[in-house]
Structure formats: structure tokens, C-alpha cells
Design a protein around this motif. Structure first.
Motif, mmCIF file in Angstrom:
data_model
loop_
_atom_site.group_PDB
_atom_site.id
_atom_site.type_symbol
_atom_site.label_atom_id
_atom_site.label_comp_id
_atom_site.label_asym_id
_atom_site.label_seq_id
_atom_site.Cartn_x
_atom_site.Cartn_y
_atom_site.Cartn_z
ATOM 1 N N GLU A 34 -6.095 7.020 -1.667
ATOM 2 C CA GLU A 34 -5.509 7.486 -2.927
ATOM 3 C C GLU A 34 -5.505 9.020 -3.027
ATOM 4 O O GLU A 34 -4.678 9.590 -3.716
ATOM 5 N N GLU A 94 -2.235 13.353 -0.447
ATOM 6 C CA GLU A 94 -1.266 14.002 -1.334
ATOM 7 C C GLU A 94 0.176 13.590 -1.073
ATOM 8 O O GLU A 94 0.968 13.450 -2.001
ATOM 9 N N ASN A 95 0.537 13.404 0.183
ATOM 10 C CA ASN A 95 1.910 13.050 0.539
ATOM 11 C C ASN A 95 2.137 11.553 0.267
ATOM 12 O O ASN A 95 1.460 10.701 0.837
ATOM 13 N N ASP A 96 3.109 11.237 -0.594
ATOM 14 C CA ASP A 96 3.342 9.843 -0.991
ATOM 15 C C ASP A 96 3.736 8.940 0.176
ATOM 16 O O ASP A 96 3.284 7.798 0.257
ATOM 17 N N ARG A 97 4.604 9.442 1.060
ATOM 18 C CA ARG A 97 5.008 8.628 2.218
ATOM 19 C C ARG A 97 3.804 8.360 3.122
ATOM 20 O O ARG A 97 3.596 7.246 3.602
ATOM 21 N N LYS A 98 2.994 9.379 3.320
ATOM 22 C CA LYS A 98 1.810 9.222 4.168
ATOM 23 C C LYS A 98 0.820 8.249 3.526
ATOM 24 O O LYS A 98 0.182 7.450 4.217
ATOM 25 N N LYS A 99 0.701 8.305 2.222
ATOM 26 C CA LYS A 99 -0.181 7.380 1.499
ATOM 27 C C LYS A 99 0.318 5.936 1.674
ATOM 28 O O LYS A 99 -0.463 5.027 1.970
ATOM 29 N N GLU A 100 1.638 5.747 1.523
ATOM 30 C CA GLU A 100 2.228 4.420 1.693
ATOM 31 C C GLU A 100 2.006 3.925 3.125
ATOM 32 O O GLU A 100 1.639 2.771 3.347
ATOM 33 N N ASP A 101 2.217 4.796 4.102
ATOM 34 C CA ASP A 101 1.975 4.433 5.505
ATOM 35 C C ASP A 101 0.508 4.089 5.737
ATOM 36 O O ASP A 101 0.186 3.170 6.501
ATOM 37 N N TYR A 146 -1.582 2.737 3.635
ATOM 38 C CA TYR A 146 -1.820 1.371 3.136
ATOM 39 C C TYR A 146 -1.252 0.325 4.089
ATOM 40 O O TYR A 146 -1.877 -0.710 4.333
ATOM 41 N N LYS A 197 5.307 9.332 11.061
ATOM 42 C CA LYS A 197 5.422 8.277 10.054
ATOM 43 C C LYS A 197 5.532 6.930 10.755
ATOM 44 O O LYS A 197 5.931 6.852 11.924
#
Length: 143
Positions: free
Chosen positions: A18, A21-28, A30, A113
Motif C-alpha cells: 500500500e 507510490e506508483n499505482d501501476r506498480k502497486k497493482e502489479d 498485488y 511492469k
């Protein structure tokens, strides 16, 4: 005397993700959490402040240096996502040829990514790494 910094600890994996900071990296991160958990059957644990590891093994080098490390893992770092697989495994290089866009160092494979790589090959790399380490260190992954 050398003190190992990357030790398994009780930090919260989801809390760590959580904080990415980078949303795409956070999604990846998970998605990787799901892939590594399902593929290894191990619960994710934090190793040091920034590595999410799965399983563990105890190593002893010829120099006498020894310690514990995760069987496999990853870290959603600022520049790239680091993937941790066994080093010294000849099958790793064969699989990496089919992996997709990546770079690699001695211990890490780096991706920008998840969309850049073949997830089926990722699963094969995870399984091969765990198998190699269990064969190399017979007590590996017994936790």
C-alpha cells in the motif's frame, strides 16, 4: 563481522504494498503477490524492509558465511520490480529467454511492469527456483 540485513520479519506485506507510490506498480505488486502465493503455496513474508519472500532456506557458503533467505520473492522498487530467483541454476537462463522484456543481474531479474513478461514463464521460473533450492539445500522450504 558481517551482519545480514535481509532477515524475515513480522512487517505487514499488504501495508508495504500500500505504501508503493506508483499505482501501476502497486497493482502489479498485488498480482505478483497472488502469483507467487498460488505457485509456491507459501504465505508471503517481509524480508528486510523491502523484499516480499516466499518460503525460506538456510545456506552455508564455502567461505563459512551462512544465513537464511527466501526461496523466491520480489520487490516493487522505484525504478523497476526486482524478482528473486535461485542463482546458479542452469535452467533459469533457458526460461529467461522466453520470459519477455527484462534485464538481469547476478541475483535479480528486473522488469518494468508485469505486462512486459509471460506470466506462465514467471510461474515456471518460480517453480524451478524452488525445486533447485530444495535439491541444493535439502531442508529448504520445510517451514
Amino acid at each position: 563481522m558481517y551482519k545480514l540485513k535481509t532477515k524475515e520479519n513480522d512487517s505487514d506485506v499488504v501495508e508495504f504494498i500500500e505504501a508503493v507510490e506508483n499505482d501501476r506498480k502497486k497493482e502489479d505488486a498485488y498480482k505478483l503477490l497472488d502469483i507467487f502465493t498460488e505457485t509456491t503455496g507459501y504465505q508471503a513474508k517481509m524480508w528486510g524492509p523491502s523484499i516480499i519472500g516466499f518460503g525460506s532456506y538456510h545456506y552455508i557458503y564455502k567461505t563459512g558465511h551462512e544465513g537464511d533467505a527466501p526461496l523466491v520473492g520480489f520487490s516493487p522498487r522505484k525504478a523497476k520490480i526486482s524478482l528473486y530467483f535461485a542463482t546458479g541454476d542452469p535452467d533459469r537462463e533457458k526460461l529467461l529467454q522466453q520470459f519477455g522484456k527484462h534485464s538481469s543481474g547476478k541475483a535479480c531479474v528486473y522488469i518494468n511492469k508485469l505486462a512486459d513478461i509471460d506470466e506462465d514463464v514467471l510461474k515456471q521460473l518460480i517453480l524451478q527456483s524452488v525445486k533447485f533450492l530444495r535439491e541444493t539445500y535439502p531442508e529448504a522450504g520445510t517451514d
